[in-house]
Motif scaffolding. Structure first.
Motif, PDB file in Angstrom:
ATOM      1  N   SER A   1       2.366  10.386 -11.403  1.00  0.00           N
ATOM      2  CA  SER A   1       1.850  11.983 -11.635  1.00  0.00           C
ATOM      3  C   SER A   1       3.063  12.688 -11.740  1.00  0.00           C
ATOM      4  O   SER A   1       2.624  13.917 -12.691  1.00  0.00           O
ATOM      5  CB  SER A   1       1.133  11.997 -10.479  1.00  0.00           C
ATOM      6  OG  SER A   1       0.450  13.445 -10.280  1.00  0.00           O
TER       7      SER A   1
ATOM      8  N   LEU B   1       2.458   5.696  -7.724  1.00  0.00           N
ATOM      9  CA  LEU B   1       1.495   6.826  -8.089  1.00  0.00           C
ATOM     10  C   LEU B   1       1.717   8.036  -8.011  1.00  0.00           C
ATOM     11  O   LEU B   1       1.516   8.902  -9.102  1.00  0.00           O
ATOM     12  CB  LEU B   1      -0.043   6.466  -7.720  1.00  0.00           C
ATOM     13  CG  LEU B   1      -0.589   5.083  -7.939  1.00  0.00           C
ATOM     14  CD1 LEU B   1      -1.952   4.884  -7.042  1.00  0.00           C
ATOM     15  CD2 LEU B   1      -0.645   4.598  -9.476  1.00  0.00           C
ATOM     16  N   ALA B   2       2.343   8.468  -7.098  1.00  0.00           N
ATOM     17  CA  ALA B   2       2.956   9.983  -6.792  1.00  0.00           C
ATOM     18  C   ALA B   2       4.114  10.262  -7.973  1.00  0.00           C
ATOM     19  O   ALA B   2       4.049  11.411  -8.486  1.00  0.00           O
ATOM     20  CB  ALA B   2       3.281  10.203  -5.428  1.00  0.00           C
TER      21      ALA B   2
ATOM     22  N   GLN C   1       0.721  -1.395   0.118  1.00  0.00           N
ATOM     23  CA  GLN C   1      -0.015   0.160   0.186  1.00  0.00           C
ATOM     24  C   GLN C   1       1.030   1.406  -0.073  1.00  0.00           C
ATOM     25  O   GLN C   1       0.585   2.292  -0.747  1.00  0.00           O
ATOM     26  CB  GLN C   1      -0.748  -0.010   1.378  1.00  0.00           C
ATOM     27  CG  GLN C   1      -2.144  -1.009   0.984  1.00  0.00           C
ATOM     28  CD  GLN C   1      -3.109  -1.019  -0.184  1.00  0.00           C
ATOM     29  OE1 GLN C   1      -3.240   0.006  -0.544  1.00  0.00           O
ATOM     30  NE2 GLN C   1      -3.271  -1.973  -0.833  1.00  0.00           N
ATOM     31  N   LEU C   2       2.070   1.179   0.719  1.00  0.00           N
ATOM     32  CA  LEU C   2       2.791   2.255   0.738  1.00  0.00           C
ATOM     33  C   LEU C   2       3.534   2.513  -0.326  1.00  0.00           C
ATOM     34  O   LEU C   2       3.833   3.642  -1.134  1.00  0.00           O
ATOM     35  CB  LEU C   2       3.756   2.499   1.881  1.00  0.00           C
ATOM     36  CG  LEU C   2       4.847   3.414   2.241  1.00  0.00           C
ATOM     37  CD1 LEU C   2       4.009   4.771   2.338  1.00  0.00           C
ATOM     38  CD2 LEU C   2       5.687   2.973   3.483  1.00  0.00           C
ATOM     39  N   ARG C   3       4.001   1.316  -1.142  1.00  0.00           N
ATOM     40  CA  ARG C   3       4.530   1.431  -2.520  1.00  0.00           C
ATOM     41  C   ARG C   3       3.800   1.877  -3.408  1.00  0.00           C
ATOM     42  O   ARG C   3       4.064   2.657  -4.370  1.00  0.00           O
ATOM     43  CB  ARG C   3       5.320  -0.032  -2.765  1.00  0.00           C
ATOM     44  CG  ARG C   3       6.226  -0.748  -1.901  1.00  0.00           C
ATOM     45  CD  ARG C   3       6.921  -1.600  -2.516  1.00  0.00           C
ATOM     46  NE  ARG C   3       5.983  -2.918  -2.920  1.00  0.00           N
ATOM     47  CZ  ARG C   3       5.887  -3.824  -2.471  1.00  0.00           C
ATOM     48  NH1 ARG C   3       6.224  -3.822  -0.993  1.00  0.00           N
ATOM     49  NH2 ARG C   3       4.933  -4.776  -2.691  1.00  0.00           N
ATOM     50  N   LYS C   4       2.426   1.628  -3.277  1.00  0.00           N
ATOM     51  CA  LYS C   4       1.422   1.851  -4.300  1.00  0.00           C
ATOM     52  C   LYS C   4       1.305   3.471  -4.281  1.00  0.00           C
ATOM     53  O   LYS C   4       1.297   3.968  -5.383  1.00  0.00           O
ATOM     54  CB  LYS C   4       0.174   1.169  -4.053  1.00  0.00           C
ATOM     55  CG  LYS C   4      -1.079   1.770  -4.683  1.00  0.00           C
ATOM     56  CD  LYS C   4      -2.451   1.080  -4.316  1.00  0.00           C
ATOM     57  CE  LYS C   4      -3.520   1.451  -4.951  1.00  0.00           C
ATOM     58  NZ  LYS C   4      -4.785   0.727  -4.821  1.00  0.00           N
ATOM     59  N   GLN C   5       1.254   4.217  -3.187  1.00  0.00           N
ATOM     60  CA  GLN C   5       1.178   5.524  -2.961  1.00  0.00           C
ATOM     61  C   GLN C   5       2.527   6.217  -3.856  1.00  0.00           C
ATOM     62  O   GLN C   5       2.254   7.292  -4.391  1.00  0.00           O
ATOM     63  CB  GLN C   5       1.107   5.919  -1.492  1.00  0.00           C
ATOM     64  CG  GLN C   5      -0.427   5.603  -0.918  1.00  0.00           C
ATOM     65  CD  GLN C   5      -0.166   5.744   0.434  1.00  0.00           C
ATOM     66  OE1 GLN C   5       0.491   6.564   1.001  1.00  0.00           O
ATOM     67  NE2 GLN C   5      -1.234   5.352   1.305  1.00  0.00           N
ATOM     68  N   LYS C   6       3.495   5.757  -3.388  1.00  0.00           N
ATOM     69  CA  LYS C   6       4.649   6.257  -3.951  1.00  0.00           C
ATOM     70  C   LYS C   6       4.996   6.030  -5.599  1.00  0.00           C
ATOM     71  O   LYS C   6       5.458   6.832  -6.136  1.00  0.00           O
ATOM     72  CB  LYS C   6       6.164   5.593  -3.380  1.00  0.00           C
ATOM     73  CG  LYS C   6       6.284   5.938  -1.962  1.00  0.00           C
ATOM     74  CD  LYS C   6       7.310   5.323  -1.246  1.00  0.00           C
ATOM     75  CE  LYS C   6       7.779   5.930   0.222  1.00  0.00           C
ATOM     76  NZ  LYS C   6       7.813   7.391   0.388  1.00  0.00           N
TER      77      LYS C   6
END
Length: 248
Positions: A15, A11-12, A4-9
Motif C-alpha cells: 500500500s 499488504l501494508a 497472518q502477521l506477514r500478510k499484514q506487513k
C-alpha cells in the motif's frame, strides 16, 4: 512470524510503495525468498494482490478496472505455469492472436523478449507488451470497460483481414460438449480468431474443466490444443476428438 502477521506487513508495504520486490521484502521480513514467493502466491490466489515476475503490485492498479485485475489475480500461480508452457509453442517470427482472457494476459510476461507480432483486442495485453520486442497490431471496435477490450462487428472485420499461425484464447468453461462463454461478444471474438489461425491454443486452468457456463459457442474440435494444469484423466474425451492436451 506467522503467515497472518506477514500478510499484514506485506499488504501494508504494498500500500505504501505501490509495488514490492520478492528479494527485498524477504530480507525486510527476515524470511527466505521461497517462503516469500509462497506468501505472495497465496495472497494472489486470494485476490489481494497481483503477482509480477519479480514481486507484486496492488490489484487496484490504475491501468485495469477492478473486475479484470481480480480475475487476472485469481489462481495466478497455475495460470503462470500454463502460460510458461504455452510460450514454448511460440517462436521468433511468429504472428499470433491473443484474446482478452485473464489467463491469456499472463502469457505476456513470457513472450516480451520474443521477436513476434501480436494481434489483440486486449488493452492490458497492449499495455504490457508496448515496450517490449513484440510488434503490436491493435484490433479496433467498441470498447468494453469491464473487460478492457474491443468487441463488435468492426473488431471482427479487423480480425478477418489478417492470418496468424497461432491463436491463444481463453474460455469460461469446457466439456466434451464444447466450449462455453459468459457473453456472445467474447464468443464471437474467439470464433473469429480461431477461423484466421492455423492452430488455436486454449489456455485453461483446472477450475474450468467440465464447467459449462451460459453460452456453448463452439465444438471442442475448434482448438488444436489445450494447455492446462488439469488431471489428464479429466480430459480423456479430448483425444477422441483429436484435440491435443499439453499438461503442466
Amino acid at each position: 512470524m506467522n503467515f497472518q502477521l506477514r500478510k499484514q506487513k506485506i499488504l501494508a508495504q504494498l500500500s505504501m510503495q505501490g509495488e514490492v520486490d520478492t528479494k527485498a521484502l524477504a530480507q525486510t521480513l527476515g524470511i527466505s525468498e521461497i517462503t516469500m514467493r509462497r506468501d505472495l502466491n497465496q495472497l494472489s490466489d486470494e485476490g489481494l494482490l497481483y503477482r509480477t515476475h519479480g514481486g507484486a503490485i496492488p490489484v487496484a492498479e490504475p491501468e485495469m478496472p477492478h473486475r479484470f485485475v481480480n480475475k487476472a489475480a485469481s489462481n495466478q500461480a497455475a495460470k503462470d505455469k500454463i502460460c510458461s508452457k504455452a510460450a514454448a509453442q511460440i517462436n521468433d517470427g511468429d504472428v499470433i492472436f491473443m484474446d482478452c482472457g485473464s489467463t491469456v494476459f499472463r502469457l505476456c510476461q513470457f513472450i516480451k523478449n520474443k521477436k513476434i507480432k501480436v494481434i489483440t483486442n486486449s488493452m492490458p495485453v497492449i499495455s504490457e507488451l508496448q515496450n517490449s520486442r513484440v510488434s503490436l497490431n491493435i484490433i479496433g471496435g467498441e470498447y468494453d470497460a469491464d473487460r478492457q477490450a474491443m468487441h463488435g462487428s468492426i473488431a471482427i472485420e479487423h480480425i478477418r483481414r489478417y492470418q496468424a499461425g497461432k491463436a491463444f484464447i481463453g474460455v469460461d468453461g469446457l466439456s466434451a460438449k464444447g466450449l462455453f462463454a459468459h457473453s456472445e461478444k467474447e464468443a464471437a471474438i474467439a470464433l473469429a480468431l480461431a477461423a484466421q489461425s492455423t492452430h488455436t491454443y486454449l489456455l485453461c486452468d483446472a477450475g474450468k474443466i467440465d464447467k459449462p457456463s451460459y453460452l456453448q459457442f463452439a465444438p471442442l474440435e475448434m482448438v488444436y490444443a489445450i494447455v492446462t494444469n488439469a488431471d489428464p484423466a479429466a480430459l480423456k474425451y479430448c483425444k477422441k476428438k483429436g484435440v491435443k492436451v499439453i499438461n503442466v
